[in-house]
Each structure stands twice: as structure tokens, then as C-alpha cells.
Scaffold this active site. Sequence first.
Site, PDB file in Angstrom:
ATOM      1  N   PRO A   9       0.793  -1.294  -0.119  1.00  0.00           N
ATOM      2  CG  PRO A   9       0.028  -0.843   1.995  1.00  0.00           C
ATOM      3  CD  PRO A   9       0.595  -1.899   1.278  1.00  0.00           C
ATOM      4  CG  ASN A  10      -0.164   4.223   1.507  1.00  0.00           C
ATOM      5  OD1 ASN A  10      -1.205   4.661   1.086  1.00  0.00           O
ATOM      6  ND2 ASN A  10      -0.314   3.761   2.692  1.00  0.00           N
ATOM      7  NE  ARG A  17       4.384   6.628   1.623  1.00  0.00           N
ATOM      8  CZ  ARG A  17       4.505   5.311   1.968  1.00  0.00           C
ATOM      9  NH1 ARG A  17       4.777   4.484   0.998  1.00  0.00           N
ATOM     10  NH2 ARG A  17       4.311   4.744   3.401  1.00  0.00           N
ATOM     11  CE1 TYR A  22       9.365   5.188   2.754  1.00  0.00           C
ATOM     12  CE2 TYR A  22       7.560   6.706   2.979  1.00  0.00           C
ATOM     13  CZ  TYR A  22       8.129   5.252   3.554  1.00  0.00           C
ATOM     14  OH  TYR A  22       7.787   4.850   4.525  1.00  0.00           O
ATOM     15  CG  ASN A  86       8.640  -2.022   0.119  1.00  0.00           C
ATOM     16  OD1 ASN A  86       7.949  -2.041   1.007  1.00  0.00           O
ATOM     17  ND2 ASN A  86       9.169  -0.851  -0.636  1.00  0.00           N
ATOM     18  CB  ALA A  89       1.872   0.202   6.542  1.00  0.00           C
ATOM     19  CD  GLU A 110      11.212  -7.436   5.494  1.00  0.00           C
ATOM     20  OE1 GLU A 110      11.530  -8.694   5.864  1.00  0.00           O
ATOM     21  OE2 GLU A 110      10.884  -6.361   6.030  1.00  0.00           O
ATOM     22  CG  HIS A 112      11.480  -2.488   3.856  1.00  0.00           C
ATOM     23  ND1 HIS A 112      10.178  -2.287   3.900  1.00  0.00           N
ATOM     24  CD2 HIS A 112      12.013  -3.300   4.397  1.00  0.00           C
ATOM     25  CE1 HIS A 112       9.650  -3.332   4.345  1.00  0.00           C
ATOM     26  NE2 HIS A 112      10.673  -4.366   4.737  1.00  0.00           N
ATOM     27  NE  ARG A 119      10.828   5.451   8.343  1.00  0.00           N
ATOM     28  CZ  ARG A 119       9.791   5.283   7.516  1.00  0.00           C
ATOM     29  NH1 ARG A 119       9.819   4.489   6.460  1.00  0.00           N
ATOM     30  NH2 ARG A 119       8.760   6.292   7.647  1.00  0.00           N
TER      31      ARG A 119
END
Length: 160
Positions: A9-10, A17, A22, A86, A89, A110, A112, A119
Amino acid sequence: MRIAVLNGPNLNLLGTREPAVYGTTTLAEIEARLMDVAAELGVTVVCAQFNHEGDLIDAVHALGGRPAAPGVAPELRLKADAALVNAGAWTHTSLALRDALVGVALPFVEVHLSNIYAREPERRHSMLASAAVGSVCGFGPSSYELALRGLVATRRATRA
Ligand code: DQA
């Protein structure tokens, strides 16, 4: 070798964003770069992005060789050998996504853009990490390329 690149998502908002976190590279630009790297490596890459968790889980099932649910895009209906994921969230919340990947035995890395371990506390745990072949985070858009190169090398070494 056929590799699925699955974004959660997003991530369709990349480019605008939270650029301080990012960057300004769009998802389309990341995917275009992955296509070039895939051609160099001699593998096939299919890319998809999801804002609904169940849609991603349906895609994982189909990519893992299970009968595709209605609504799964045609390019995701063919079995994949492995995936870059990825999960955005959902990384931090979705036991269901981990169960889906494990349930169809789809090997995955995975990915990111940001270093999730540097973070906010709620981003420092990954539901996926313990089931992943490996994880790449913190290198911005390059995380995807590094993950693709690592995944292909590892898959080729395991098959040799
Ligand atoms: C992200 C990190 C997640 O915590 C966040 O929810 C995202 C993007 C990354 O690529 O850095 O959506 O997965």
C-alpha cells in the site's frame, strides 16, 4: 527464471510521498530499472502494486501455482520462481501475508527503500523477515536492484 515484484500500500505514491524519507523516484521508474536489470541477468520480471491486502494475498497464491482467484491480473496467474516483496506498512502487521508466502512456498526477498530498523519503533519489526531469503533496506530505489541481483544469484546457486 520468473520473478514477481510485489509492492504494497501507498507505494504507488512514490515520487511525491514523503520525499525526505522515500526520495522522488516513482514506482514506474523503479520498475523500469528492474526491467533493464532483469534483461541483463536473463530473467523475467513481472511487477504489481496493491492497496488491498486480500488482492496481494490472492496474487501470492496464484504466483505460487494455486488456482487464481477472480480478479488476479493475467500476468500474475503464471507461477513465479521467487519474488521481491515491499509490503509497505503490511510488513509490520500482516501475519496473513507471511502465511500466504510460506503457504505456497514462494521464496522472497524483503525490500524497503528506507532503513526500517532506524525508524520509528513500530516499523522496526517485520512480520516477513523470518520467512525471507534475505532483506534489503535503506538504499532507496537501489534496494530493489540489489535485492533482484541477490535473489537471482542465490536462486542460481541453489539450483546449481
Ligand atoms: C517501506 C517502509 C514501511 O515502514 C512503510 O510503511 C512503507 C514503505 C519502505 O519501503 O521503506 O510504506 O516499506
